[in-house]
Design a protein around this motif. Structure first.
Motif, PDB file in Angstrom:
ATOM      1  N   ALA A 194       0.822  -1.212   0.000  1.00 30.28           N
ATOM      2  CA  ALA A 194       0.000   0.000   0.000  1.00 30.28           C
ATOM      3  C   ALA A 194       0.859   1.267   0.000  1.00 30.28           C
ATOM      4  CB  ALA A 194      -0.939   0.004   1.207  1.00 30.28           C
ATOM      5  N   GLN A 195       2.101   1.149   0.451  1.00 31.61           N
ATOM      6  CA  GLN A 195       3.038   2.277   0.468  1.00 31.61           C
ATOM      7  C   GLN A 195       3.972   2.265  -0.746  1.00 31.61           C
ATOM      8  OE1 GLN A 195       2.979   4.794   2.697  1.00 31.61           O
ATOM      9  NE2 GLN A 195       1.206   3.810   3.647  1.00 31.61           N
ATOM     10  N   GLY A 196       3.779   1.296  -1.649  1.00 32.38           N
ATOM     11  CA  GLY A 196       4.642   1.186  -2.825  1.00 32.38           C
ATOM     12  C   GLY A 196       6.005   0.609  -2.508  1.00 32.38           C
ATOM     13  N   ILE A 197       6.091  -0.158  -1.436  1.00 32.58           N
ATOM     14  CA  ILE A 197       7.358  -0.736  -0.980  1.00 32.58           C
ATOM     15  C   ILE A 197       7.351  -2.230  -1.269  1.00 32.58           C
ATOM     16  CG2 ILE A 197       8.768  -1.229   1.068  1.00 32.58           C
ATOM     17  CD1 ILE A 197       7.756   1.407   2.272  1.00 32.58           C
ATOM     18  N   GLY A 198       8.423  -2.732  -1.892  1.00 34.02           N
ATOM     19  CA  GLY A 198       8.577  -4.165  -2.127  1.00 34.02           C
ATOM     20  C   GLY A 198       8.792  -4.895  -0.814  1.00 34.02           C
ATOM     21  N   TYR A 199       8.557  -6.204  -0.846  1.00 39.98           N
ATOM     22  CA  TYR A 199       8.589  -6.975   0.394  1.00 39.98           C
ATOM     23  C   TYR A 199       9.103  -8.377   0.137  1.00 39.98           C
ATOM     24  CZ  TYR A 199       6.818  -9.091   4.730  1.00 39.98           C
ATOM     25  OH  TYR A 199       6.703  -9.742   5.925  1.00 39.98           O
ATOM     26  N   THR A 200       9.988  -8.825   0.999  1.00 36.16           N
ATOM     27  CA  THR A 200      10.481 -10.198   0.980  1.00 36.16           C
ATOM     28  C   THR A 200      10.398 -10.744   2.395  1.00 36.16           C
ATOM     29  OG1 THR A 200      12.036  -9.694  -0.811  1.00 36.16           O
ATOM     30  CG2 THR A 200      12.455 -11.699   0.478  1.00 36.16           C
ATOM     31  N   HIS A 201       9.827 -11.946   2.517  1.00 39.50           N
ATOM     32  CA  HIS A 201       9.750 -12.591   3.822  1.00 39.50           C
ATOM     33  C   HIS A 201      10.667 -13.808   3.812  1.00 39.50           C
ATOM     34  CE1 HIS A 201       7.192 -14.653   7.153  1.00 39.50           C
ATOM     35  NE2 HIS A 201       8.204 -13.991   7.663  1.00 39.50           N
ATOM     36  N   ILE A 202      11.620 -13.824   4.709  1.00 34.26           N
ATOM     37  CA  ILE A 202      12.529 -14.948   4.909  1.00 34.26           C
ATOM     38  C   ILE A 202      12.315 -15.398   6.352  1.00 34.26           C
ATOM     39  CG2 ILE A 202      14.917 -15.771   4.873  1.00 34.26           C
ATOM     40  CD1 ILE A 202      15.543 -13.280   3.070  1.00 34.26           C
ATOM     41  N   PRO A 203      11.348 -16.294   6.598  1.00 33.29           N
ATOM     42  CA  PRO A 203      11.059 -16.689   7.978  1.00 33.29           C
ATOM     43  C   PRO A 203      12.201 -17.495   8.586  1.00 33.29           C
ATOM     44  CG  PRO A 203       9.649 -17.882   6.432  1.00 33.29           C
ATOM     45  CD  PRO A 203      10.475 -16.927   5.624  1.00 33.29           C
ATOM     46  N   VAL A 204      12.762 -16.978   9.664  1.00 36.58           N
ATOM     47  CA  VAL A 204      13.893 -17.613  10.341  1.00 36.58           C
ATOM     48  C   VAL A 204      13.444 -18.034  11.737  1.00 36.58           C
ATOM     49  CG1 VAL A 204      16.257 -17.323  11.178  1.00 36.58           C
ATOM     50  CG2 VAL A 204      15.518 -16.152   9.070  1.00 36.58           C
TER      51      VAL A 204
END
Length: 153
Positions: free
Chosen positions: A64-74
């Protein structure tokens, strides 16, 4: 660590690294807009999505803010070199200022300790960056054991 005017330094264990990457612990609902306001273009989350302090629908909040996102669950009790490699790969592939976070900024600072060492940062500098937030190597807490193993040569 160098702060800039407007940095949301009230975020849990906030840091701005000399390479421009920012890091912190948990994020709250207003934080995606705050990070967008300081120019963050991509966020990497190393925490588990089901953690009680995790930001609900985090990826959507950043989109919604135009920010890319990557989730690396550790998993805190089972960090691996593969997790560190995934972070390295993401940092190499994304454009623009990046913010990396978890819940306490412990996962993040430990991973950057390893990445700094790989990049040739002197041991004392890399260690000081990590221990500004936490020092698993000197901890007697049993939860630090998997981190000691990960950080050992």
């Amino acid at each position: 660590m160098t702060e800039r005017t407007g940095d949301p330094s009230d975020l849990r264990n906030w840091q701005r690294r000399s390479d421009g990457v920012t890091t912190s612990g948990r994020l709250e609902p207003g934080d995606p807009a705050r990070l967008a306001a300081i120019g963050v273009r991509h966020v990497v989350n190393l925490a588990l999505a089901d953690h009680p302090e995790a930001l609900p629908d985090e990826e959507a909040a950043f989109a919604a803010q135009g920010i890319g996102y990557t989730h690396i669950p550790v998993p805190f009790d089972a960090p691996t070199r593969d997790h560190v490699a995934a972070l390295r790969k993401t940092l190499d592939e994304v454009d623009g200022p990046v913010h990396v976070h978890c819940i306490m900024n412990w996962r993040v600072t430990a991973f950057f300790y390893l990445l700094d060492r790989e990049a040739g940062v002197p041991e004392e500098v890399a260690l000081a960056r990590m221990t500004a937030v936490w020092n698993p190597l000197a901890s007697d807490d049993p939860r630090a054991e998997p981190w000691k193993a990960l950080l050992s040569p």
